[in-house]
Design a protein around this motif. Structure first.
Motif, PDB file in Angstrom:
ATOM      1  N   LEU A 179       1.905  56.868 -36.920  1.00 39.58           N
ATOM      2  CA  LEU A 179       1.859  55.694 -37.617  1.00 39.58           C
ATOM      3  C   LEU A 179       2.774  54.663 -37.570  1.00 39.58           C
ATOM      4  N   MET A 180       3.186  54.994 -39.170  1.00 40.54           N
ATOM      5  CA  MET A 180       4.764  54.408 -39.859  1.00 40.54           C
ATOM      6  C   MET A 180       6.080  55.045 -37.984  1.00 40.54           C
ATOM      7  N   ARG A 181       5.596  55.820 -37.744  1.00 43.14           N
ATOM      8  CA  ARG A 181       6.655  56.161 -36.599  1.00 43.14           C
ATOM      9  C   ARG A 181       6.703  54.755 -35.578  1.00 43.14           C
ATOM     10  N   ALA A 182       5.067  54.745 -34.669  1.00 42.92           N
ATOM     11  CA  ALA A 182       5.174  53.620 -34.115  1.00 42.92           C
ATOM     12  C   ALA A 182       5.112  52.538 -34.854  1.00 42.92           C
ATOM     13  N   ARG A 183       5.141  51.710 -35.912  1.00 39.65           N
ATOM     14  CA  ARG A 183       5.817  51.398 -36.462  1.00 39.65           C
ATOM     15  C   ARG A 183       7.543  50.891 -36.824  1.00 39.65           C
ATOM     16  N   GLN A 184       7.929  51.800 -36.591  1.00 43.20           N
ATOM     17  CA  GLN A 184       9.458  52.277 -36.744  1.00 43.20           C
ATOM     18  C   GLN A 184       9.270  51.547 -35.752  1.00 43.20           C
ATOM     19  N   SER A 185       9.095  52.248 -34.622  1.00 41.55           N
ATOM     20  CA  SER A 185       9.609  51.568 -33.052  1.00 41.55           C
ATOM     21  C   SER A 185       9.595  50.240 -32.932  1.00 41.55           C
ATOM     22  N   THR A 186       8.146  49.794 -33.089  1.00 43.93           N
ATOM     23  CA  THR A 186       8.065  48.606 -33.055  1.00 43.93           C
ATOM     24  C   THR A 186       9.403  47.587 -33.809  1.00 43.93           C
ATOM     25  N   ALA A 187       9.784  48.172 -34.846  1.00 45.11           N
ATOM     26  CA  ALA A 187      10.597  47.325 -35.405  1.00 45.11           C
ATOM     27  C   ALA A 187      11.987  47.907 -34.759  1.00 45.11           C
ATOM     28  N   ALA A 188      12.116  48.511 -34.223  1.00 43.19           N
ATOM     29  CA  ALA A 188      13.411  48.272 -33.302  1.00 43.19           C
ATOM     30  C   ALA A 188      13.644  47.956 -32.305  1.00 43.19           C
ATOM     31  N   ALA A 189      12.743  47.608 -31.970  1.00 39.55           N
ATOM     32  CA  ALA A 189      12.363  47.361 -30.799  1.00 39.55           C
ATOM     33  C   ALA A 189      12.248  44.887 -30.590  1.00 39.55           C
ATOM     34  N   LEU A 190      11.818  45.133 -32.571  1.00 44.04           N
ATOM     35  CA  LEU A 190      11.980  43.526 -32.922  1.00 44.04           C
ATOM     36  C   LEU A 190      13.477  43.191 -33.053  1.00 44.04           C
ATOM     37  N   SER A 191      14.096  44.164 -33.613  1.00 45.39           N
ATOM     38  CA  SER A 191      15.206  44.268 -33.738  1.00 45.39           C
ATOM     39  C   SER A 191      16.660  43.781 -32.578  1.00 45.39           C
ATOM     40  N   ALA A 192      15.962  44.685 -31.460  1.00 46.76           N
ATOM     41  CA  ALA A 192      16.475  44.573 -30.388  1.00 46.76           C
ATOM     42  C   ALA A 192      16.997  43.506 -29.772  1.00 46.76           C
TER      43      ALA A 192
END
Length: 177
Positions: free
Chosen positions: A137-150
């Motif tokens: 779940l944390m990795r999924a959130r990390q991916s979401t944060a990276a996508a939002l940053s991009a």
């Protein structure tokens, strides 16, 4: 600086900070998961040893009980002809009985230890699965944060005014067509 650029920069920096924290937490969680896996594996090995020792005790108890019965039969046979020998057989029978009783007490301790260890292994495996799910779940959130940053970065780039030189080059290119 325009308000949109400031907001975008603030959001991007906050997202970068969160991603950095997540990456640090990821390393901590990976180390914790590795340690927990090692401990669960060691507990499983110990549980297998306890079960083997318990099985060995069962065989010893069975052997002592058989010996007890055998000495009892010998005592009955010897009682007809030799009373001293019959008494010696009875004494050996008693020794076998006491030995079997002590082994049975030890077996009870092994059973309790095995049950406690089995519960510990089960709890460890449940905790390991739970932590694995949290890590995913944390990795999924990390991916979401990276996508939002991009996405934020792309929005920043689209908000920057086009330079005059760039416009002139574009007009020149269209004029040649």
């Amino acid at each position: 600086m325009s308000i949109f650029t400031r907001i975008s920069a603030t959001v991007a920096s906050n997202i970068d900070r969160v991603v950095g924290e997540i990456e640090n937490n990821d390393a901590v969680i990976q180390a914790t998961l590795t340690e927990l896996r090692r401990k669960v594996a060691a507990a499983k090995v110990r549980l297998a040893q306890v079960h083997r020792q318990e099985a060995n005790l069962n065989r010893q108890i069975q052997k002592r009980r058989e010996d007890e019965q055998l000495w009892g039969e010998r005592a009955l046979e010897a009682a007809r002809t030799d009373e001293a020998r019959a008494l010696e057989c009875v004494q050996r029978r008693q020794l076998c009985r006491r030995s079997a009783e002590k082994l049975e007490q030890g077996q009870q301790h092994y059973q309790l230890a095995a049950e406690k260890l089995a519960r510990g292994v089960e709890e460890g495996e449940e905790r390991l699965a739970e932590m694995g799910q949290k890590h995913t779940l944390m990795r999924a959130r990390q991916s979401t944060a990276a996508a939002l940053s991009a996405a934020s970065q792309a929005a920043d780039d689209s908000l920057h005014p086009v330079s005059y030189t760039h416009l002139r080059a574009h007009e020149t290119y269209e004029g040649l067509s």
